[in-house]
Scaffold this motif. Structure first.
Motif, PDB file in Angstrom:
ATOM      1  N   VAL A  55       0.846  -1.186   0.000  1.00 57.08           N
ATOM      2  CA  VAL A  55       0.000   0.000   0.000  1.00 57.08           C
ATOM      3  C   VAL A  55       0.881   1.236   0.000  1.00 57.08           C
ATOM      4  O   VAL A  55       1.799   1.353   0.822  1.00 57.08           O
ATOM      5  N   ILE A  56       0.622   2.159  -0.924  1.00 59.36           N
ATOM      6  CA  ILE A  56       1.291   3.453  -0.918  1.00 59.36           C
ATOM      7  C   ILE A  56       0.394   4.416  -0.153  1.00 59.36           C
ATOM      8  O   ILE A  56      -0.682   4.796  -0.631  1.00 59.36           O
ATOM      9  N   ASN A  57       0.821   4.789   1.023  1.00 61.99           N
ATOM     10  CA  ASN A  57       0.020   5.623   1.913  1.00 61.99           C
ATOM     11  C   ASN A  57       0.203   7.089   1.542  1.00 61.99           C
ATOM     12  O   ASN A  57       1.178   7.725   1.934  1.00 61.99           O
ATOM     13  N   LEU A  58      -0.754   7.662   0.819  1.00 59.51           N
ATOM     14  CA  LEU A  58      -0.661   9.051   0.393  1.00 59.51           C
ATOM     15  C   LEU A  58      -0.951  10.030   1.529  1.00 59.51           C
ATOM     16  O   LEU A  58      -0.754  11.237   1.353  1.00 59.51           O
ATOM     17  N   ALA A  59      -1.390   9.536   2.677  1.00 59.31           N
ATOM     18  CA  ALA A  59      -1.573  10.388   3.850  1.00 59.31           C
ATOM     19  C   ALA A  59      -0.310  10.431   4.708  1.00 59.31           C
ATOM     20  O   ALA A  59      -0.319  11.026   5.790  1.00 59.31           O
ATOM     21  N   HIS A  60       0.757   9.824   4.221  1.00 62.54           N
ATOM     22  CA  HIS A  60       1.999   9.700   4.995  1.00 62.54           C
ATOM     23  C   HIS A  60       2.526  11.062   5.453  1.00 62.54           C
ATOM     24  O   HIS A  60       2.800  11.274   6.639  1.00 62.54           O
ATOM     25  N   GLY A  61       2.663  12.000   4.526  1.00 61.30           N
ATOM     26  CA  GLY A  61       3.187  13.317   4.882  1.00 61.30           C
ATOM     27  C   GLY A  61       2.260  14.073   5.803  1.00 61.30           C
ATOM     28  O   GLY A  61       2.713  14.733   6.754  1.00 61.30           O
ATOM     29  N   SER A  62       0.958  13.991   5.563  1.00 54.43           N
ATOM     30  CA  SER A  62      -0.012  14.689   6.409  1.00 54.43           C
ATOM     31  C   SER A  62      -0.001  14.144   7.833  1.00 54.43           C
ATOM     32  O   SER A  62      -0.155  14.907   8.802  1.00 54.43           O
ATOM     33  N   LEU A  63       0.191  12.846   7.987  1.00 50.15           N
ATOM     34  CA  LEU A  63       0.260  12.251   9.322  1.00 50.15           C
ATOM     35  C   LEU A  63       1.522  12.698  10.053  1.00 50.15           C
ATOM     36  O   LEU A  63       1.509  12.897  11.271  1.00 50.15           O
ATOM     37  N   ALA A  64       2.627  12.872   9.318  1.00 50.78           N
ATOM     38  CA  ALA A  64       3.850  13.393   9.935  1.00 50.78           C
ATOM     39  C   ALA A  64       3.632  14.823  10.424  1.00 50.78           C
ATOM     40  O   ALA A  64       4.073  15.193  11.525  1.00 50.78           O
ATOM     41  N   VAL A  65       2.931  15.626   9.630  1.00 51.94           N
ATOM     42  CA  VAL A  65       2.630  16.995  10.045  1.00 51.94           C
ATOM     43  C   VAL A  65       1.685  16.997  11.238  1.00 51.94           C
ATOM     44  O   VAL A  65       1.806  17.840  12.145  1.00 51.94           O
ATOM     45  N   LEU A  66       0.743  16.069  11.276  1.00 49.83           N
ATOM     46  CA  LEU A  66      -0.153  15.936  12.419  1.00 49.83           C
ATOM     47  C   LEU A  66       0.639  15.686  13.703  1.00 49.83           C
ATOM     48  O   LEU A  66       0.369  16.290  14.747  1.00 49.83           O
ATOM     49  N   ALA A  67       1.625  14.796  13.636  1.00 49.36           N
ATOM     50  CA  ALA A  67       2.482  14.533  14.793  1.00 49.36           C
ATOM     51  C   ALA A  67       3.270  15.778  15.179  1.00 49.36           C
ATOM     52  O   ALA A  67       3.461  16.070  16.369  1.00 49.36           O
ATOM     53  N   VAL A 103      -9.884   1.677   7.625  1.00 49.24           N
ATOM     54  CA  VAL A 103      -9.762   2.239   6.280  1.00 49.24           C
ATOM     55  C   VAL A 103      -9.115   1.250   5.313  1.00 49.24           C
ATOM     56  O   VAL A 103      -9.725   0.824   4.329  1.00 49.24           O
ATOM     57  N   LEU A 104      -7.870   0.878   5.594  1.00 52.73           N
ATOM     58  CA  LEU A 104      -7.115   0.084   4.621  1.00 52.73           C
ATOM     59  C   LEU A 104      -7.679  -1.322   4.461  1.00 52.73           C
ATOM     60  O   LEU A 104      -7.792  -1.836   3.342  1.00 52.73           O
ATOM     61  N   ASP A 105      -8.021  -1.958   5.565  1.00 47.19           N
ATOM     62  CA  ASP A 105      -8.520  -3.332   5.493  1.00 47.19           C
ATOM     63  C   ASP A 105      -9.826  -3.406   4.714  1.00 47.19           C
ATOM     64  O   ASP A 105     -10.039  -4.319   3.916  1.00 47.19           O
ATOM     65  N   ARG A 106     -10.685  -2.432   4.936  1.00 45.34           N
ATOM     66  CA  ARG A 106     -11.974  -2.443   4.244  1.00 45.34           C
ATOM     67  C   ARG A 106     -11.831  -2.015   2.791  1.00 45.34           C
ATOM     68  O   ARG A 106     -12.452  -2.603   1.902  1.00 45.34           O
ATOM     69  N   SER A 107     -11.036  -0.999   2.547  1.00 48.79           N
ATOM     70  CA  SER A 107     -10.895  -0.509   1.176  1.00 48.79           C
ATOM     71  C   SER A 107     -10.146  -1.500   0.290  1.00 48.79           C
ATOM     72  O   SER A 107     -10.340  -1.515  -0.931  1.00 48.79           O
ATOM     73  N   ALA A 108      -9.297  -2.362   0.906  1.00 42.90           N
ATOM     74  CA  ALA A 108      -8.552  -3.341   0.116  1.00 42.90           C
ATOM     75  C   ALA A 108      -9.470  -4.331  -0.585  1.00 42.90           C
ATOM     76  O   ALA A 108      -9.091  -4.931  -1.592  1.00 42.90           O
ATOM     77  N   ARG A 109     -10.681  -4.490  -0.064  1.00 45.56           N
ATOM     78  CA  ARG A 109     -11.626  -5.407  -0.699  1.00 45.56           C
ATOM     79  C   ARG A 109     -12.087  -4.897  -2.052  1.00 45.56           C
ATOM     80  O   ARG A 109     -12.617  -5.658  -2.874  1.00 45.56           O
ATOM     81  N   PRO A 112      -7.437   1.505  -1.728  1.00 45.69           N
ATOM     82  CA  PRO A 112      -6.696   1.965  -0.544  1.00 45.69           C
ATOM     83  C   PRO A 112      -5.873   3.221  -0.808  1.00 45.69           C
ATOM     84  O   PRO A 112      -5.760   4.092   0.064  1.00 45.69           O
ATOM     85  N   VAL A 113      -5.293   3.333  -2.011  1.00 47.13           N
ATOM     86  CA  VAL A 113      -4.509   4.523  -2.347  1.00 47.13           C
ATOM     87  C   VAL A 113      -5.414   5.753  -2.364  1.00 47.13           C
ATOM     88  O   VAL A 113      -5.074   6.807  -1.812  1.00 47.13           O
ATOM     89  N   LEU A 114      -6.582   5.621  -3.002  1.00 49.47           N
ATOM     90  CA  LEU A 114      -7.526   6.737  -3.039  1.00 49.47           C
ATOM     91  C   LEU A 114      -8.045   7.073  -1.643  1.00 49.47           C
ATOM     92  O   LEU A 114      -8.282   8.247  -1.329  1.00 49.47           O
ATOM     93  N   SER A 115      -8.211   6.055  -0.810  1.00 46.67           N
ATOM     94  CA  SER A 115      -8.684   6.293   0.555  1.00 46.67           C
ATOM     95  C   SER A 115      -7.673   7.105   1.356  1.00 46.67           C
ATOM     96  O   SER A 115      -8.048   8.035   2.082  1.00 46.67           O
TER      97      SER A 115
END
Length: 298
Positions: A33-45, A82-88, A94-97
């Motif tokens: 999974v390529i997590n496109l929220a990766h940078g936003s989560l770092a900023v959240l921290a 999110v990821l587990d459900r969207s993977a179906r 999952p990328v769009l999610s």
């Protein structure tokens, strides 16, 4: 001597890029999974640490005691809800999610904190600007050195965790064949949730160093995601030590590029990324993908 100093600064900068790319590469290696929220989560921290420092007087390093468990919980919920459900719905969902999640996080941060930039540098005393003088031309920033050391320790620790612990071996087995591991008593959903929680802990650490070394705002996650993606691809997505090498290559390219032209900092990094990507595609895209599938934990 000037070029030697630029190379050294690029190597140290690569330590930060390795930090920011570590969680992205880890999630790709485990769950594809390529997590496109990766940078936003770092900023959240980063914002969480800023609030603890600004309103409660906690050192950013003490604040990590509270922020990292919270990031682990966010990772667990991200996977389960999110990821587990969207993977179906297929590989793209999952990328769009995560892309949608990044937009939500960015706008919530903007609504709460506004567009003003923040930094944790004022809460670090002299660490934010102190350096060691190697000679008259070469200086090593203490914060930059700490960032690089943290990247090495974090990646080395993850490598040992993946190879020496039962959970680490379960994560590797799940990454190789999530459908078959259930036959030996491994719950793939729980393992993936634990892996995402671990990845979010690394994101929290990256967010801390982002806030300590530079300013940030609610929309700073996008550039961090780009740097993380480039470092991960240069080093080989899914490879932990490769992420460190990729970060160093990217950092050195940017540092040297800045000496050629004021705009060369970003252009040189993007050019190296594209050159590496093109070279791998030319030498066999299928082989590259197969290497990614077997690179997790190695």
């Amino acid at each position: 001597m000037l070029w030697l100093n630029q190379i050294l600064q690029g190597v140290l900068l690569g330590g930060y890029y390795a930090l920011i790319a570590c969680g992205l590469s880890f999630m790709f290696g485990v769950m594809r999974v390529i997590n496109l929220a990766h940078g936003s989560l770092a900023v959240l921290a980063a914002y969480a640490l800023f609030v603890l420092a600004d309103q409660y007087g906690l050192s950013p390093f003490v604040g990590l005691i509270f922020v990292l468990p919270a990031m682990a919980l966010i990772g667990w919920l991200l996977q389960r809800l999110v990821l587990d459900r969207s993977a179906r719905g297929g590989l793209l969902v999952p990328v769009l999610s995560t892309f949608g999640l990044s937009i939500v996080i960015d706008n919530l941060l903007f609504q709460r904190f506004g567009a003003d930039t923040r930094s944790l540098a004022p809460f670090l005393d002299s660490l934010s600007y102190d350096s060691w003088a190697i000679n008259d031309d070469i200086y090593v920033g203490q914060l930059a050195a700490l960032t690089f050391a943290t990247a090495v320790v974090l990646i080395g620790g993850l490598q040992l965790f993946m190879s020496r612990t039962p959970l680490g071996r379960a994560i590797r087995a799940t990454a190789e064949d999530p459908d078959t591991v259930g036959l030996v008593g491994i719950n793939a959903r729980r393992v993936n949730a634990a892996a995402t929680a671990i990845a979010m802990v690394t994101v929290g650490i990256a967010g801390a160093f982002l806030a300590m070394r530079a300013t940030f705002d609610p929309y700073a996650g996008g550039p961090q995601l780009i740097f993380a993606f480039e470092a991960a691809v240069i080093g080989g997505a899914g490879s932990l030590w490769g992420t460190l090498i990729g970060g160093i290559v990217l950092g050195v390219a940017q540092s040297l590029g800045s000496q050629i032209s004021p705009q060369g900092f970003l252009i040189a990094g993007h050019a190296v990324f594209l050159a590496v990507l093109f070279a791998r595609l030319m030498t066999g895209g299928l082989g590259f993908r197969l290497r990614l599938r077997t690179a997790s934990g190695h």
